[in-house]
Design an enzyme around this catalytic site. Structure first.
Site, PDB file in Angstrom:
ATOM      1  N   GLU B 278       0.837  -1.196   0.000  1.00  0.00           N
ATOM      2  CA  GLU B 278       0.000   0.000   0.000  1.00  0.00           C
ATOM      3  C   GLU B 278       0.879   1.255   0.000  1.00  0.00           C
ATOM      4  O   GLU B 278       0.536   2.255  -0.631  1.00  0.00           O
ATOM      5  CB  GLU B 278      -0.933  -0.023   1.218  1.00  0.00           C
ATOM      6  CG  GLU B 278      -2.188   0.792   1.023  1.00  0.00           C
ATOM      7  CD  GLU B 278      -3.298   0.383   1.995  1.00  0.00           C
ATOM      8  OE1 GLU B 278      -3.752  -0.781   1.910  1.00  0.00           O
ATOM      9  OE2 GLU B 278      -3.694   1.199   2.832  1.00  0.00           O
ATOM     10  N   GLU B 281       2.002   1.808  -3.512  1.00  0.00           N
ATOM     11  CA  GLU B 281       0.871   2.323  -4.286  1.00  0.00           C
ATOM     12  C   GLU B 281       0.638   3.801  -3.965  1.00  0.00           C
ATOM     13  O   GLU B 281       0.399   4.620  -4.852  1.00  0.00           O
ATOM     14  CB  GLU B 281      -0.376   1.501  -3.933  1.00  0.00           C
ATOM     15  CG  GLU B 281      -1.580   1.832  -4.776  1.00  0.00           C
ATOM     16  CD  GLU B 281      -2.788   0.973  -4.398  1.00  0.00           C
ATOM     17  OE1 GLU B 281      -2.859   0.516  -3.228  1.00  0.00           O
ATOM     18  OE2 GLU B 281      -3.668   0.777  -5.249  1.00  0.00           O
ATOM     19  N   CYS B 298      -8.414  -2.619   3.833  1.00  0.00           N
ATOM     20  CA  CYS B 298      -8.313  -3.844   4.655  1.00  0.00           C
ATOM     21  C   CYS B 298      -9.624  -4.245   5.292  1.00  0.00           C
ATOM     22  O   CYS B 298      -9.767  -5.368   5.744  1.00  0.00           O
ATOM     23  CB  CYS B 298      -7.244  -3.734   5.730  1.00  0.00           C
ATOM     24  SG  CYS B 298      -6.584  -2.134   5.959  1.00  0.00           S
ATOM     25  N   SER B 318      -7.587   1.477  -2.206  1.00  0.00           N
ATOM     26  CA  SER B 318      -6.348   0.778  -2.530  1.00  0.00           C
ATOM     27  C   SER B 318      -6.642  -0.536  -3.238  1.00  0.00           C
ATOM     28  O   SER B 318      -7.591  -1.242  -2.902  1.00  0.00           O
ATOM     29  CB  SER B 318      -5.577   0.506  -1.240  1.00  0.00           C
ATOM     30  OG  SER B 318      -4.588  -0.465  -1.478  1.00  0.00           O
ATOM     31  N   LYS B 357     -15.259 -10.711   7.593  1.00  0.00           N
ATOM     32  CA  LYS B 357     -14.144 -11.451   6.991  1.00  0.00           C
ATOM     33  C   LYS B 357     -14.631 -12.775   6.418  1.00  0.00           C
ATOM     34  O   LYS B 357     -14.043 -13.319   5.486  1.00  0.00           O
ATOM     35  CB  LYS B 357     -13.041 -11.693   8.020  1.00  0.00           C
ATOM     36  CG  LYS B 357     -12.232 -10.446   8.343  1.00  0.00           C
ATOM     37  CD  LYS B 357     -11.188 -10.143   7.289  1.00  0.00           C
ATOM     38  CE  LYS B 357     -10.615  -8.744   7.449  1.00  0.00           C
ATOM     39  NZ  LYS B 357      -9.827  -8.324   6.291  1.00  0.00           N
ATOM     40  N   GLU B 360     -15.821 -11.772   3.146  1.00  0.00           N
ATOM     41  CA  GLU B 360     -14.697 -11.392   2.282  1.00  0.00           C
ATOM     42  C   GLU B 360     -14.040 -12.637   1.678  1.00  0.00           C
ATOM     43  O   GLU B 360     -13.796 -12.704   0.472  1.00  0.00           O
ATOM     44  CB  GLU B 360     -13.643 -10.594   3.064  1.00  0.00           C
ATOM     45  CG  GLU B 360     -12.437 -10.218   2.210  1.00  0.00           C
ATOM     46  CD  GLU B 360     -11.346  -9.481   2.991  1.00  0.00           C
ATOM     47  OE1 GLU B 360     -10.926  -9.967   4.063  1.00  0.00           O
ATOM     48  OE2 GLU B 360     -10.921  -8.406   2.528  1.00  0.00           O
ATOM     49  N   GLU B 365     -13.462 -12.717  -6.209  1.00  0.00           N
ATOM     50  CA  GLU B 365     -12.088 -12.336  -6.561  1.00  0.00           C
ATOM     51  C   GLU B 365     -11.063 -13.212  -5.849  1.00  0.00           C
ATOM     52  O   GLU B 365      -9.908 -13.279  -6.254  1.00  0.00           O
ATOM     53  CB  GLU B 365     -11.765 -10.899  -6.141  1.00  0.00           C
ATOM     54  CG  GLU B 365     -12.714  -9.814  -6.573  1.00  0.00           C
ATOM     55  CD  GLU B 365     -13.780  -9.540  -5.535  1.00  0.00           C
ATOM     56  OE1 GLU B 365     -14.757 -10.322  -5.537  1.00  0.00           O
ATOM     57  OE2 GLU B 365     -13.664  -8.594  -4.754  1.00  0.00           O
ATOM     58  N   CYS B 502     -10.865  -3.117  14.388  1.00  0.00           N
ATOM     59  CA  CYS B 502     -11.082  -4.571  14.503  1.00  0.00           C
ATOM     60  C   CYS B 502     -11.158  -5.051  15.944  1.00  0.00           C
ATOM     61  O   CYS B 502     -11.776  -6.075  16.224  1.00  0.00           O
ATOM     62  CB  CYS B 502      -9.963  -5.322  13.815  1.00  0.00           C
ATOM     63  SG  CYS B 502      -9.565  -4.663  12.210  1.00  0.00           S
TER      64      CYS B 502
END
Ligand code: SF4
Ligand code: SF4
Ligand code: FES
Lengths: 160, 568
Positions: B278, B281, B298, B318, B357, B360, B365, B502
């Site tokens: 990151e 980037e 994230c 990102s 999560k 996710e 993907e 989190c």
């Protein structure tokens, strides 16, 4: 279902695009389409930046709103105490039978008739009472009620 | 306002308490509540918090301002009777299969029924059960256990700005549902689990996948590799009597080994990779001026929220995978050879503080030819259940350390679990001269802590980098609107869906209060202070990984999200 974004935009604009107008906006939509179609409510949600859940909450809270299509003729059968005593239930049953409806199915497939029961129409002197699109028919019997429906079906009646 | 009240015959001073309830609690009396939460708006519907004034008037203490000279009782005979009645009525409408309920032992309804001595319910069981909604990957809704306190509705709309849940219908048919009574998995829910964290009963629970865990463990042909997110280590202990924030990572590793896991790694290693990727980037974007501000990626709750609400921002988010997903792909890649040689299949299980999560890891993907980068996600709460189920005496475990090679992490990777941690880690990695502990604390004090929206400016090389940190998606929404209107301008914006980050994720032990958030967060910063490797790019393993396996393997670290047009 056919509907037109511009019509909805007009309603929202006329009532004001803010949360406090939501009830009057839903009323206008219901007046126009006789019910609240889900696709329209989703459009309103986007347009007004309100969550669809919130709009659904309002739409289900008020008895007057319906999320299901309603018939051209809305028949309300009073089952308040006076009408009940004067045998409104047989009237209801006769109408349901005539129209192939039930406790679960309120609207005919051809979208011509919807049957609803209400608590009191405030016309106890005429018990038992039904209304068809807000026109009052008093002292009903099962036969008389069925005749009215038959008349409407043939397009000879004047249920509006 | 200041003044004195008389509570149960004793004088109590008050000073700025928002309502009578808080004054009562300050006086050391634990009034029962279902619908009061200091961070949510007042609802005043459960009536458990009632008190009686000297004229015999009964009112809800949560929705009454304290007044000087006010005299109240908190457990008069009438109050006791009313509370019992309310509880009995709630229980009458409640699916009372406590023995099989996820919430048993942790349920406010159960606790209050016991506290007020309700040993039998005079009314029969509920007959018409509503269907249980298992459509979400993160949570399960059992409306038959709902007591209509509305906590979830307010959490979802006021704190998360999502508004997936609503009250619908009225009278005895009233219930909590979604738009048009759809399945929760089909609406705008972002799987954050905050509704579950606040629900006082078992009406909203984590989607428990422990049986899948056992299946993988008991499969001889599988090599089970586990990664543990930073936030788990400062919260799991609470399930075994430790204080919030107390770090029990050594015992967690030991427990996982006893459960039969082959290798245990630290997701902070994934976070270290994220920081580097990151950071690179960000520097590119800073140089070209394109797609700024850079939003962090994230938090899957945030990513889904952005897809739903701000699709125009997707290019700003990102392109780096989250630490969980990056690490999942790296582990799979790393074990490829080994799998070929010993004929086993490596599966990755991650232990996460987060219900989102789970969703996710299942996104398309992250699935390649039917194989997921992360095969299973188990939340902190589920892990506690696994440990209890196996009869492991957690408190008596000897600490064990993470396995190598992916057990060596930097402090930067560890603070990812707290709001502000990602921004701090990325900025630290960009600084040429790394600050020591003391100057680090000073330098980053503005992005740490629990304030809604935090901002700071850092000198990176010859550039001033403006950083914003938000948590709670309603706060994020407000900030984004300011960015869009031009009122605010930043280079990096860190977003985490859950208030506090989190550490207060939807899969963590409950209840979560401000105090608990604070303690868990401090636990992570303590770990950072005591870690030898401060910054991600100083992690020697990360260095060799980036020079080796990851060198020409962009795919492993970055994600190709669906195009905006496909999302709608
Ligand atoms: S999981 Fe989060 S987004 Fe979904 S209903 Fe619960 S609070 Fe709302
Ligand atoms: S689901 Fe839980 S939090 Fe939501 S209203 Fe019901 S009991 Fe309250
Ligand atoms: S806590 Fe006061 S009414 Fe629910």
């Amino acid at each position: 279902m056919y509907w037109n974004k511009e019509e909805i935009d007009d309603i929202i604009e006329a009532r004001g695009n803010n949360q406090s107008s939501i009830i009057s906006i839903l009323q206008d939509i219901q007046e126009k389409y006789r019910y609240l179609p889900v696709e329209i409510l989703e459009y309103v949600s986007k347009k007004m930046d309100l969550s669809p859940a919130k709009i659904f909450g309002v739409a289900t809270f008020y008895e007057n709103f319906s999320l299901e299509p309603k018939g051209k003729y809305i028949i309300k059968i009073c089952d308040g105490t006076a009408c009940h005593v004067k045998k409104s239930i047989p009237v209801l049953e006769a109408l349901r039978k005539e129209l192939n409806l039930s406790e679960k199915k309120h609207t005919t497939d051809d979208l011509l008739f919807t049957i609803e029961t209400v608590s009191c129409l405030g016309a106890c002197g005429l018990a038992p009472v039904i209304t068809i699109n807000d026109e009052v028919h008093g002292k009903m019997t099962p036969d008389k009620a069925v005749d009215i429906i038959k008349g409407l079906k043939e397009g000879t009646g004047n249920g509006n | 306002m200041k003044g004195t009240m008389i509570i149960d015959g004793r004088k109590v001073e008050f000073d700025n308490e928002k309502n009578v309830l808080e004054v009562v609690r300050k006086a050391g009396i634990e009034l029962p509540t279902f619908c009061y939460h200091s961070e949510l708006s007042l609802y005043g519907a459960c009536r458990m918090c009632i008190v009686e004034d000297k004229n015999g008037k009964i009112f809800a203490s949560c929705s009454t301002l304290p007044k000087d000279g006010m005299e109240i009782k908190t457990h008069s005979p009438r109050l006791k009777k009313y509370r019992r009645n309310i509880l009995e009525l709630l229980l009458a409408n409640h699916d009372r299969d406590c023995t099989t309920c996820e919430k048993t032992g942790n349920c406010t309804l159960q606790e209050l029924a016991a506290r007020f001595g309700i040993t039998k319910v005079r009314f029969g069981e509920l007959v018409d059960r509503l269907p249980i909604d298992t459509s979400s990957l993160g949570i399960v809704r059992n409306p038959n256990k709902c007591i209509l306190c509305g906590d979830c509705v307010r959490m979802c709309s006021e704190v998360q700005g999502v508004g997936a849940l609503t009250f619908a219908y009225r009278g005895s048919r009233m219930r909590i549902t979604t738009a048009f009574d759809r399945q929760i998995g089909e609406v705008n829910c972002i799987d954050c689990g905050q509704c579950r964290a606040i629900c006082p009963t078992g009406a909203i629970a984590i989607k428990n996948e422990n049986c899948k865990f056992w299946e993988l463990i008991h499969d001889e042909n599988k090599r089970v590799v586990v990664q543990i997110a930073p936030a788990v280590r400062v919260a799991l202990g609470e399930e075994f009597g430790y204080e919030p924030g107390e770090v029990t990572i050594g015992k967690i590793v030991a427990a996982l080994k006893m459960l039969g896991v082959d290798e245990v790694y630290d997701t902070a290693f994934g976070a270290d990779m994220t920081v580097i990727a990151e950071g690179q980037e960000f520097v590119e974007r800073l140089n070209t001026g394109e797609n700024l501000p850079l939003f962090t990626s994230c938090c899957p709750g945030w990513v889904k929220f952005a897809e739903n609400r701000f699709p125009e921002l997707l290019d700003n988010i990102s392109s780096c995978k989250s630490p969980q997903q990056m690490f999942g792909s790296v582990i799979k890649e790393y074990y490829k050879e080994k799998d070929k040689n010993d004929g086993k299949e490596t599966v990755v299980i991650s232990i996460m503080p987060c219900t989102a999560k789970k969703a996710e890891a299942a996104r398309e993907e992250f699935v390649h030819n039917g194989v997921r980068d992360v095969d299973l996600v188990i939340t902190t709460q589920e892990l506690a259940l696994l440990i209890k189920e196996a009869g492991i005496k957690f408190e008596e475990l000897e600490d064990e350390s993470f396995d190598m090679p992916f057990g060596l992490v930097s402090g930067s990777g560890v603070i990812f679990g707290s709001s502000g941690g990602v921004a701090e880690a990325v900025v630290t990695s960009l600084l040429e001269k790394k600050p020591d502990n003391i100057s680090k604390e000073l330098m980053f004090k503005d992005v740490r802590g629990l304030a809604n929206t935090k901002e700071a400016t850092y000198q990176v090389g010859d550039r001033q980098v403006k950083v914003a940190v938000v948590h709670g998606l309603k706060n994020a929404e407000n900030l984004i609107n300011k960015i869009k209107s031009g009122e605010k301008e930043y280079h990096i914006v860190e977003v985490m869906a859950c208030p506090g980050g989190c550490i207060a994720g939807g899969g963590q032990p409950v209840p979560v209060t401000g105090d608990v958030r604070q303690k868990r967060s401090l636990g992570l910063y303590r770990l950072d202070r005591s870690s030898q490797i401060k910054s991600s790019e100083q992690n020697p393993l990360i260095k060799s990984l980036f020079e080796g396996m990851l060198k020409d393997n962009h795919e492993i670290l970055h994600v190709h999200r669906k195009e905006k047009a496909d999302i709608e």
